[in-house]
Design a protein around this motif. Structure first.
Motif, short mmCIF file in Angstrom:
data_model
loop_
_atom_site.label_atom_id
_atom_site.label_comp_id
_atom_site.label_asym_id
_atom_site.label_seq_id
_atom_site.Cartn_x
_atom_site.Cartn_y
_atom_site.Cartn_z
N ILE A 16 0.84 -1.20 0.00
CA ILE A 16 0.00 0.00 0.00
C ILE A 16 0.87 1.25 0.00
N PHE A 17 1.93 1.24 0.80
CA PHE A 17 2.87 2.37 0.84
C PHE A 17 3.59 2.52 -0.50
N ILE A 18 3.90 1.38 -1.12
CA ILE A 18 4.57 1.42 -2.43
C ILE A 18 3.66 2.07 -3.46
N GLN A 19 2.43 1.62 -3.51
CA GLN A 19 1.51 2.14 -4.53
C GLN A 19 1.15 3.60 -4.29
N ARG A 20 1.26 4.06 -3.05
CA ARG A 20 1.02 5.47 -2.76
C ARG A 20 2.27 6.33 -2.99
N GLY A 21 3.39 5.71 -3.32
CA GLY A 21 4.62 6.46 -3.53
C GLY A 21 5.21 7.02 -2.26
N GLN A 22 4.99 6.34 -1.13
CA GLN A 22 5.41 6.87 0.17
C GLN A 22 6.76 6.34 0.64
N VAL A 23 7.32 5.34 -0.03
CA VAL A 23 8.63 4.81 0.37
C VAL A 23 9.60 4.91 -0.79
N LEU A 49 -2.87 -10.26 -7.52
CA LEU A 49 -2.91 -10.08 -6.08
C LEU A 49 -2.88 -8.61 -5.68
N PHE A 50 -2.09 -7.81 -6.37
CA PHE A 50 -1.92 -6.41 -5.95
C PHE A 50 -2.60 -5.43 -6.90
N GLY A 51 -3.67 -5.87 -7.53
CA GLY A 51 -4.45 -5.00 -8.39
C GLY A 51 -4.23 -5.30 -9.87
N PRO A 52 -4.66 -4.39 -10.73
CA PRO A 52 -5.29 -3.10 -10.41
C PRO A 52 -6.73 -3.26 -9.93
N VAL A 53 -7.04 -2.58 -8.86
CA VAL A 53 -8.38 -2.62 -8.29
C VAL A 53 -9.39 -2.14 -9.33
N GLY A 54 -10.46 -2.90 -9.46
CA GLY A 54 -11.52 -2.54 -10.40
C GLY A 54 -11.31 -3.08 -11.80
N GLU A 55 -10.11 -3.55 -12.09
CA GLU A 55 -9.83 -4.06 -13.43
C GLU A 55 -9.51 -5.55 -13.43
N ARG A 56 -9.63 -6.18 -12.30
CA ARG A 56 -9.32 -7.61 -12.19
C ARG A 56 -10.62 -8.36 -11.90
N PRO A 57 -10.69 -9.63 -12.31
CA PRO A 57 -11.92 -10.38 -12.06
C PRO A 57 -12.05 -10.78 -10.60
N VAL A 58 -13.26 -10.83 -10.11
CA VAL A 58 -13.55 -11.40 -8.79
C VAL A 58 -14.03 -12.83 -9.04
N THR A 59 -13.40 -13.79 -8.39
CA THR A 59 -13.64 -15.20 -8.76
C THR A 59 -13.96 -16.09 -7.56
N VAL A 60 -14.55 -15.51 -6.54
CA VAL A 60 -14.83 -16.33 -5.35
C VAL A 60 -16.05 -17.21 -5.52
N ASP A 61 -16.86 -16.99 -6.56
CA ASP A 61 -18.02 -17.87 -6.77
C ASP A 61 -17.68 -19.02 -7.71
N PRO A 103 -3.88 -10.57 -0.95
CA PRO A 103 -4.04 -9.60 -2.05
C PRO A 103 -4.19 -8.17 -1.54
N VAL A 104 -3.10 -7.60 -1.09
CA VAL A 104 -3.17 -6.29 -0.43
C VAL A 104 -3.20 -5.16 -1.46
N THR A 105 -4.24 -4.36 -1.35
CA THR A 105 -4.37 -3.11 -2.10
C THR A 105 -4.98 -2.08 -1.15
N ALA A 165 6.90 -3.05 -6.69
CA ALA A 165 5.80 -2.28 -7.26
C ALA A 165 5.16 -3.09 -8.40
N PRO A 166 3.85 -3.32 -8.35
CA PRO A 166 3.23 -4.17 -9.37
C PRO A 166 3.31 -3.59 -10.77
N GLN A 167 3.34 -2.30 -10.91
CA GLN A 167 3.35 -1.69 -12.25
C GLN A 167 4.75 -1.57 -12.83
N SER A 168 5.72 -1.12 -12.02
CA SER A 168 7.07 -0.87 -12.54
C SER A 168 8.02 -2.05 -12.39
#
Length: 492
Positions: free
Chosen positions: A129-136, A262-274, A450-452, A165-168
Motif C-alpha cells: 500500500i505504501f509502495i503504490q502510494r509512492g510513500q517509500v 494479487l496487488f491490483g489493479p483494483v476494479g480491473e481484475r476479475p472477482v472469482t470467489v463464486d 491480495p493487499v491493495t 511495485a506491481p506496475q514498474s
C-alpha cells in the motif's frame, strides 16, 4: 510436487523481479542516489555519509519488544558481522505492537513529509500500500547492483514479490524475515498407528487433503486425542489473509483470478470467489467439521475438527495441540517451538499444508499445490530522509548471511534466503532448526494476501462469509455468491 510458480504465472513474476535488477544496472549507484535526491526535492546532502570523522545516526522504526530486548546486541551485530561502518549509529524507535497501529502511524508520518525515522520495518501484509502510494523510497535506485542481484537470485521470491511495485517491477523493500505456516502433527500417535512419516518424507513432500483427512479421521478415532485438527477460522483478518486463502488456493481457486492480480489493479481484475474451486474448498472445510456428504468428497475423511475453530485465532487454536488434545494443527513457526518444548521434539512433526489439486490442474494461474500463507517483515526507506547513503549501508548490512542467521538464533526470525536453511548454524537452533526442511518447502509455496488500498474492507467481508459457510449458516455456493457481489462493490 513442484513448488508454486513454475508455470506461466511464475514466468511473469520472474520477469517482474528481474526488472528491479535491470533498472539498477542501467542507472548505477551514483545515478541512483541522484534520482533519490530528485525524489527528495533537491536534498543538498543525499548521501548522509561523511568523511569528517563525525557520526551519522540512522533512526529506524522497529519492533518495540525486539528494540528493548536486543537493540544493543543488534547494533553490534550489524557492525561486527554486517560490516557496517563505525561512523554510522543505529537508533531503533519502537513502534506500536499492533501492526495496524504501526501502519497508521507510519502513514501519518510519511503523509506529513516527516524525515524521521530514516527507515522502517514494515509488515509485508501492508507494505505494498505504501509502495503504490509512492510513500517509500525506490530501492532499485538506492541499493547496489550486487545487493539487488542477491535479493533477486537468492531470496524467497514469493516473499520478495510483496515488496515490488506491481506496475514498474521496482523493489521498495529489503526482506528482513519471512513467516510461513505449516501443519504440525503428533508424530508419536501417527507412528503408533502404523504410519512412517520419516520414511515417506512427510516433512518435505506434501500429501493430498484426501489422504491427510483419512489419516486424521482414522488416528483420531483410535487414539485418546479430543480433536483431529485445530486451526483458525474466526471472523478476523487471519482467516481472509491466510487460512481461507491457503485452502482455496490449494484447490486451484483465487480471490481475484490468479496470482498476477494479487496487488491490483483494483476494479480491473476479475472477482472469482463464486468459482467451483473456492466453493469446493469450503465444502471440504465443512466436511472436516461437520462430516457433511458431498459427491466429490466421498473419499475424504471428516468430522474430526471442532466447531470451536469458528471462534479461534492463533493462540486459542494452538492450546489444544500443546496440551496434547489435537492430532494435527496449522500455525506459524512460533507454534513449532512452543509445541516441541511442551510435547518433546521426538513427538512433534511438521509437514507442508496438504493440497487438493496440483498446479497443472488448477483453474487459476499460480495456484494449486501445497500453499502456505505469508507473513513477515521488510525494511523500507523514508524518501524524505537526508541520510539515504547511510540507510543503504544499514540495509545491506542486514543482508549479510551471518546477520540473518544470528537473528534466527536471537529471536527466531527465519532467514529470507533458502540456502541458509541448510547451514549448520540454522539447523542447530533449538528446537525450530530441526524443522527447517518443512519451512523451506513452505517458503517456496507461499501465497501472499491480495493487499491493495481496499484490502481492509475486503478482508472483513471475506472472513465473515467464510465463517458463515463453515458454520452452516449458509451453503458454500450461497455464501460465495454473496461475497462475489460484496467484493465487486468494493472493487468499484
Amino acid at each position: 510436487m513442484p513448488p508454486h510458480g513454475t508455470g506461466s504465472g511464475q514466468d511473469e513474476t520472474s520477469v517482474s523481479r528481474r526488472r528491479f535488477v535491470a533498472g539498477a544496472g542501467a542507472t548505477g549507484m551514483a545515478a541512483g542516489l541522484a534520482g533519490c535526491a530528485g525524489v527528495l526535492g533537491g536534498n543538498s546532502n543525499p548521501n548522509g555519509s561523511n568523511n569528517s570523522g563525525s557520526t551519522t545516526t540512522v533512526t529506524w522504526g522497529f519492533d518495540a519488544t525486539f528494540a528493548n530486548d536486543h537493540g544493543e546486541e543488534f547494533s553490534d551485530l550489524l557492525h561486527n558481522e554486517g560490516g557496517l561502518s563505525d561512523d554510522i549509529e543505529i537508533e531503533l524507535e519502537g513502534g506500536q505492537e499492533d501492526t495496524g497501529g504501526r501502519r497508521a502511524n507510519y502513514n501519518r508520518l510519511l503523509s506529513a513529509g516527516e524525515a524521521s525515522p530514516d527507515m522502517f520495518m514494515m509488515d509485508n501484509g501492508w507494505v505494498n500500500i505504501f509502495i503504490q502510494r509512492g510513500q517509500v523510497a525506490n530501492l532499485s535506485e538506492l541499493l547496489s547492483d550486487d545487493a539487488l542481484t542477491t535479493i533477486d537470485e537468492e531470496y524467497f521470491s514469493g516473499f520478495t514479490d510483496t515488496a515490488i511495485a506491481p506496475q514498474s517491477g521496482d523493489l521498495y523493500g529489503v526482506p528482513l524475515y519471512p513467516d510461513y505456516p505449516v501443519m504440525l502433527y503428533r508424530k508419536d500417535l501417527i507412528e503408533e498407528a502404523g504410519y512412517d512419516p520419516e520414511g515417506e518424507n512427510w516433512a518435505t513432500e506434501p500429501m493430498t487433503w484426501q489422504r491427510w483427512s483419512n489419516i486424521a479421521e482414522e488416528v483420531t478415532a483410535n487414539s485418546d486425542v479430543e480433536y483431529g485438527f485445530t486451526t483458525q477460522w474466526d471472523i478476523y483478518a487471519g482467516t481472509a489473509c491466510c487460512t481461507f486463502n491457503e485452502v482455496l488456493s490449494s484447490w486451484g481457486g483465487a480471490y481475484f483470478g490468479g496470482r498476477d492480480n494479487l496487488f491490483g489493479p483494483v476494479g480491473e481484475r476479475p472477482v472469482t470467489v463464486d468459482s467451483d474451486p473456492v466453493i469446493n474448498s469450503l465444502q471440504m472445510m465443512r466436511k472436516f467439521v461437520h462430516d457433511e456428504e458431498y459427491d466429490h468428497l466421498s473419499e475424504y475423511g471428516g468430522g474430526f475438527a471442532p466447531t470451536e475453530i469458528l471462534g479461534w485465532i492463533e493462540d486459542a487454536s494452538l492450546a489444544p495441540f500443546t496440551n496434547g488434545d489435537s492430532l494435527f494443527h496449522r500455525n506459524w513457526p512460533y507454534a513449532i517451538a512452543q509445541s516441541a518444548n511442551e510435547l518433546g521434539v521426538e513427538n512433534v512433526g511438521t509437514m507442508p499444508i496438504p493440497y487438493a489439486v496440483s498446479e497443472s490442474e488448477a483453474e487459476f494461474q499460480g495456484t494449486g499445490g501445497s500453499t502456505s500463507a505469508l507473513g513477515g517483515w521488510h525494511v523500507t526507506a523514508n524518501p524524505n530522509s537526508e541520510k539515504l547513503d547511510a540507510v543503504r549501508q544499514v540495509m545491506e548490512a542486514t543482508m549479510v548471511p551471518e546477520v540473518q542467521l544470528s537473528l534466527f538464533e536471537i529471536e527466531g526470525w527465519l532467514p529470507p534466503r533458502s540456502e541458509l536453511f541448510n547451514s549448520d548454524q540454522a539447523q542447530n537452533v533449538d528446537p525450530t532448526g530441526q524443522y527447517l526442511d518443512t519451512l523451506r518447502v513452505a517458503g517456496e509455496n507461499t501465497m501472499a494476501r491480495p493487499v491493495t488500498s481496499v484490502w481492509s474492507d475486503q478482508s472483513s467481508v471475506i472472513a465473515e462469509q467464510a465463517n458463515r459457510v463453515v458454520a452452516q449458516n449458509v451453503s458454500a455456493a450461497e455464501g460465495m455468491t454473496t461475497l462475489q457481489s460484496e467484493l465487486e462493490d468494493i472493487e468499484g
